[in-house]
Design a protein around this motif. Structure first.
Motif, PDB file in Angstrom:
ATOM      1  N   ARG A  16      39.111  31.942  35.626  1.00 52.82           N
ATOM      2  CA  ARG A  16      38.666  32.201  37.003  1.00 52.82           C
ATOM      3  C   ARG A  16      37.552  31.223  37.335  1.00 52.82           C
ATOM      4  N   ALA A 192      40.379  41.939  46.127  1.00 59.35           N
ATOM      5  CA  ALA A 192      39.979  41.647  44.737  1.00 59.35           C
ATOM      6  C   ALA A 192      40.970  42.262  43.752  1.00 59.35           C
ATOM      7  N   GLY A 193      41.363  43.508  44.004  1.00 58.77           N
ATOM      8  CA  GLY A 193      42.298  44.191  43.105  1.00 58.77           C
ATOM      9  C   GLY A 193      43.659  43.516  43.098  1.00 58.77           C
ATOM     10  N   ASP A 196      43.459  40.275  41.113  1.00 56.72           N
ATOM     11  CA  ASP A 196      43.437  40.564  39.672  1.00 56.72           C
ATOM     12  C   ASP A 196      44.836  40.940  39.172  1.00 56.72           C
ATOM     13  N   ALA A 200      47.019  38.860  36.464  1.00 50.30           N
ATOM     14  CA  ALA A 200      47.470  39.496  35.218  1.00 50.30           C
ATOM     15  C   ALA A 200      48.992  39.367  35.084  1.00 50.30           C
TER      16      ALA A 200
END
Ligand code: T3D
Length: 263
Positions: A16, A192-193, A196, A200
């Motif tokens: 990141r 943001a979630g 992420d 992933a």
């Protein structure tokens, strides 16, 4: 190298990289470019990294070149912008494109000038709903750089590319999706979630196939259909010998989720 203008970390296969000059909307300085080159070489050299996320700190993604560094006093010689592009912007765009992993631009806020086009150089662009894209160059008497003249007509067509570049109007994230400029936009609260989760997911994907997809989708632009078919055959031959292909097929046959290692 200790970074003053970036936040950088690697965790769970995800690198990141956060542009970190929030007070100046993360605009690029020579120092930030030097740090970016260093961070990209760390990513390129680290086989554990399977996805790179590029984002901005604070309310902006990136406002392009720091214009305070470009102001000249009367009689003073202006900076050679060609030199700056060769030294800083060109290697950044080509470096992002050449990484053999997916690169996600997580556009958290305004992306202007070279900031917009660096986002477009990434493989998947996801934006917060309140974010926007501005080809700000013509406001200061310049032409889109950092790949803008290449990416824009290819992504949105010539009519919209020229309108965006000449008028330098703000394009909302929603319109950017509707125009095909970016992959998708997400409500600010969920941004943001979602980033992420996307990172992933990509980090657990068959990395070599994603690298081949990234390369092939762009390589075919200058090919005939017959050449593209040959290119696909060559890539498929290579991927067909990979551990991830073996795992993908084995998992399908066994009716279980695959566990890809990126090899
Ligand atoms: O030079 C070369 O090497 C060649 C390559 C050139 C590539 C380029 O990117 S050229 C294009 C450069 N970028 C721009 O022209 C965009 C300039 N910024 C803006 O137009 C606006 O800031 C935005 C539309 C992006 C956002 O507007 P807004 O109202 O949300 O924010 P703001 O108030 O304008 O900016 C907040 C602060 O960030 C402000 O600082 P202050 O006054 O609070 O201390 C502002 O000066 C600063 N800032 C924003 N963009 C830049 C910047 N400072 C330096 N350079 C910037 N590009």
């Amino acid at each position: 190298m200790a970074y003053q203008n970036l936040l950088f970390g690697i965790d769970g296969g995800v690198a990141r990289l956060t542009l970190n000059r929030p007070d100046k909307l993360n605009s690029f300085t020579a120092a930030m470019h030097a740090e970016l080159r260093d961070a990209l070489s760390l990513v390129a050299d680290d086989e554990s990294v399977r996805v790179l996320v590029l984002t901005g700190a604070g309310r902006g993604f990136c406002a392009g070149q720091d214009l305070a560094d470009r102001a000249v006093a009367p009689g003073e010689k202006p900076v050679d912008l060609g030199e700056s592009i060769d030294k800083h912007y060109r290697p950044l765009v080509l470096g992002l494109r050449a990484l053999p992993i997916p690169v996600v631009a997580a556009v958290n806020g305004v992306a202007a000038g070279a900031g917009a086009n660096i986002a477009l150089a990434c493989d998947i662009v996801v934006a917060a709903r309140s974010a926007s894209f501005i080809q700000a160059f013509s406001r200061i008497g310049l032409v889109p750089d950092s790949g803008g003249t290449y990416f824009l007509p290819r992504l949105v067509g010539e009519a919209r590319a020229i309108g965006l570049a000449m008028l330098a109007d703000k394009l909302s994230a929603e319109d950017a999706v509707a125009w095909g400029l970016i992959w998708r936009c997400v409500d600010d609260a969920a941004f943001a979630g979602e980033v992420d989760a996307l990172a992933a997911r990509l980090a657990a994907a068959p990395t070599r196939a994603l690298a081949a997809i990234k390369q092939a989708m762009r390589a075919t632009a200058g090919m005939t259909l017959a050449q593209a078919l040959d290119h696909e055959r060559d890539l498929q031959r290579e991927l067909g010998a990979s551990a991830d292909y073996r795992e993908g097929v084995a998992a399908f046959v066994a009716k279980r989720p695959p566990v890809f290692t990126g090899r």
